[in-house]
Design a protein around this motif. Structure first.
Motif, mmCIF file in Angstrom:
data_model
loop_
_atom_site.group_PDB
_atom_site.id
_atom_site.type_symbol
_atom_site.label_atom_id
_atom_site.label_comp_id
_atom_site.label_asym_id
_atom_site.label_seq_id
_atom_site.Cartn_x
_atom_site.Cartn_y
_atom_site.Cartn_z
ATOM 1 N N LEU A 283 9.523 4.544 -9.888
ATOM 2 C CA LEU A 283 9.861 5.952 -9.680
ATOM 3 C C LEU A 283 11.329 6.155 -10.040
ATOM 4 C CD1 LEU A 283 8.425 6.328 -6.040
ATOM 5 C CD2 LEU A 283 7.162 6.519 -8.191
ATOM 6 N N SER A 284 11.637 7.278 -10.683
ATOM 7 C CA SER A 284 13.012 7.459 -11.134
ATOM 8 C C SER A 284 13.452 8.916 -11.068
ATOM 9 C CB SER A 284 13.168 6.938 -12.567
ATOM 10 O OG SER A 284 14.502 7.090 -13.022
ATOM 11 N N ARG B 62 10.870 8.303 3.238
ATOM 12 C CA ARG B 62 12.049 8.114 4.095
ATOM 13 C C ARG B 62 13.132 7.338 3.360
ATOM 14 N NH1 ARG B 62 12.238 5.197 10.126
ATOM 15 N NH2 ARG B 62 14.528 5.143 10.269
ATOM 16 N N LEU B 63 12.743 6.288 2.657
ATOM 17 C CA LEU B 63 13.729 5.512 1.906
ATOM 18 C C LEU B 63 14.379 6.370 0.827
ATOM 19 C CD1 LEU B 63 14.825 2.505 1.424
ATOM 20 C CD2 LEU B 63 13.326 2.598 -0.584
ATOM 21 N N LEU B 64 13.573 7.139 0.114
ATOM 22 C CA LEU B 64 14.114 7.979 -0.950
ATOM 23 C C LEU B 64 15.086 9.010 -0.383
ATOM 24 C CD1 LEU B 64 10.903 8.575 -3.113
ATOM 25 C CD2 LEU B 64 12.734 6.902 -3.480
ATOM 26 N N GLU C 15 3.170 13.725 -6.160
ATOM 27 C CA GLU C 15 3.747 15.039 -5.874
ATOM 28 C C GLU C 15 4.757 14.962 -4.733
ATOM 29 O OE1 GLU C 15 3.557 17.675 -7.771
ATOM 30 O OE2 GLU C 15 2.396 16.356 -9.079
ATOM 31 N N ALA C 16 4.471 14.132 -3.747
ATOM 32 C CA ALA C 16 5.415 13.981 -2.631
ATOM 33 C C ALA C 16 6.732 13.396 -3.117
ATOM 34 C CB ALA C 16 4.793 13.088 -1.559
ATOM 35 N N PHE C 17 6.660 12.474 -4.069
ATOM 36 C CA PHE C 17 7.878 11.855 -4.585
ATOM 37 C C PHE C 17 8.602 12.792 -5.545
ATOM 38 C CE2 PHE C 17 5.096 7.857 -4.060
ATOM 39 C CZ PHE C 17 5.337 7.840 -2.695
ATOM 40 N N ARG C 18 7.840 13.544 -6.316
ATOM 41 C CA ARG C 18 8.474 14.530 -7.211
ATOM 42 C C ARG C 18 9.221 15.588 -6.410
ATOM 43 N NH1 ARG C 18 3.377 14.222 -10.611
ATOM 44 N NH2 ARG C 18 3.964 12.972 -12.429
ATOM 45 N N ALA C 19 8.680 15.941 -5.248
ATOM 46 C CA ALA C 19 9.343 16.933 -4.401
ATOM 47 C C ALA C 19 10.715 16.459 -3.932
ATOM 48 C CB ALA C 19 8.460 17.261 -3.194
ATOM 49 N N SER D 223 0.832 -1.211 0.000
ATOM 50 C CA SER D 223 0.000 0.000 0.000
ATOM 51 C C SER D 223 0.863 1.257 0.000
ATOM 52 C CB SER D 223 -0.987 0.080 1.163
ATOM 53 O OG SER D 223 -1.718 1.308 1.079
ATOM 54 N N VAL D 224 0.996 1.846 -1.182
ATOM 55 C CA VAL D 224 1.839 3.032 -1.318
ATOM 56 C C VAL D 224 1.218 4.245 -0.643
ATOM 57 C CG1 VAL D 224 0.879 3.729 -3.567
ATOM 58 C CG2 VAL D 224 3.237 4.327 -2.974
ATOM 59 N N ARG D 225 -0.101 4.306 -0.581
ATOM 60 C CA ARG D 225 -0.720 5.460 0.083
ATOM 61 C C ARG D 225 -0.621 5.331 1.600
ATOM 62 N NH1 ARG D 225 -6.514 6.459 -2.381
ATOM 63 N NH2 ARG D 225 -6.519 4.208 -2.742
ATOM 64 N N LEU D 226 -0.831 4.124 2.104
ATOM 65 C CA LEU D 226 -0.713 3.910 3.546
ATOM 66 C C LEU D 226 0.715 4.149 4.024
ATOM 67 C CD1 LEU D 226 -2.160 2.927 6.147
ATOM 68 C CD2 LEU D 226 -1.448 0.607 5.527
ATOM 69 N N ARG D 227 1.682 3.822 3.172
ATOM 70 C CA ARG D 227 3.096 3.909 3.574
ATOM 71 C C ARG D 227 3.864 4.948 2.773
ATOM 72 N NH1 ARG D 227 1.386 -1.341 4.425
ATOM 73 N NH2 ARG D 227 1.616 -1.884 6.640
ATOM 74 N N GLU D 228 3.175 5.995 2.386
ATOM 75 C CA GLU D 228 3.817 7.096 1.657
ATOM 76 C C GLU D 228 5.027 7.625 2.428
ATOM 77 O OE1 GLU D 228 2.867 11.796 0.647
ATOM 78 O OE2 GLU D 228 1.193 10.395 0.942
ATOM 79 N N GLY D 229 4.883 7.760 3.736
ATOM 80 C CA GLY D 229 5.972 8.288 4.555
ATOM 81 C C GLY D 229 7.192 7.388 4.560
#
Length: 261
Positions: free
Chosen positions: A70-71, A21-23, A46-50, A11-17
């Motif tokens: 994601l890249s 953190r990994l990124l 958008e969170a990942f693009r940031a 679940s990417v939305r549940l574990r967005e944080g």
């Protein structure tokens, strides 16, 4: 040179944080996620693009399955395949500017009973991996990397107890034979085991264990493979075991490798 990570995020939305953190902490150039459990339009891009991950290639569906790549490096959509005609979002390919194709794969778990007559999900899993074999045999991979949750731990030292898991889905002889046949058909090289040839390695620990770390009953279900023409460029493999101890974690942890390409 680029580093690629694969992670069943559950679940990417549940574990967005946790993804963020990994990124931030590991900064892989490419992160392949499985079991996103989200339509593509609802992935928190958008969170990942940031964080600098401006390119994404994904396939999604509501509540189940889903794969997303994601890249930080430019990638283009290189298509997908509906393995075993399940209608599931379980594969997507992305191509780097250097021509390397990255396949992000989520093989079905296969249920709890290792018998296709009693458990249709197990049959679907075997059919999925059989089609992988046939595809690789017909079109031998070149300049390709395949990563993901394959839901099979092939080696005896990829599980906490080979003897006790021989009849447990993910390590049964028929599953292992199917996966090794698919690997052989494409002449894929298991980069993790090329780098770390000896010893127990796990990337998944069940939620059922009261203390997963102390029990340490893990399995290596998550893999990074490369086609033989670029396999020698792969190195620096790591499995991030501490991530299993993060707050509200996935039951899988990230697997990473670096390629000099």
């Amino acid at each position: 040179m680029f580093t690629i990570a694969t992670w069943n995020i559950n679940s990417v939305r549940l574990r967005e944080g946790l993804v963020a953190r990994l990124l931030q902490e590991e900064a892989p150039d490419i992160l392949c996620l499985q079991e996103c459990k989200s339509p593509v339009e609802k992935i928190p891009l958008e969170a990942f693009r940031a964080l600098g991950y401006n390119w994404i290639v994904a396939r999604g569906q509501k509540g189940y399955n889903g794969v997303a790549t994601l890249s930080r490096l430019p990638i283009e959509d290189a298509g997908d395949r509906d393995y075993a005609k399940l209608g599931h979002a379980r594969h997507v390919a992305a191509r780097l500017e250097n021509g390397v194709t990255i396949h992000n794969m989520y093989v079905p778990a296969g249920g709890d009973i290792p018998d296709r007559e009693l458990n249709p999900k197990f049959g679907q899993k075997l059919d999925f991996v059989s089609e992988m074999r046939d595809v690789f045999h017909a079109d031998r991979p070149e300049r390709a990397i395949m990563v993901g949750d394959f839901n099979i731990a092939p080696r005896e030292d990829d599980v906490w107890s080979h003897k006790q898991l021989l009849k447990i889905v993910s390590h049964t002889p028929i599953e292992v034979d199917h996966l090794l046949s698919a690997q052989d058909a494409g002449k894929w090289v298991d980069i993790t085991r090329k780098d770390i040839p000896e010893g127990q390695l796990y990337s998944w620990w069940s939620y059922r264990a009261r203390d997963w770390d102390a029990a340490d009953k893990g399995r290596r279900l998550d893999h990074i493979w490369a086609s033989p023409d670029i396999a020698n460029a792969g190195h620096s493999s790591r499995i991030l075991r501490p991530v299993r101890g993060w707050e509200k974690p996935s039951d899988h942890v990230p697997v990473l490798a670096t390629f000099d390409l």
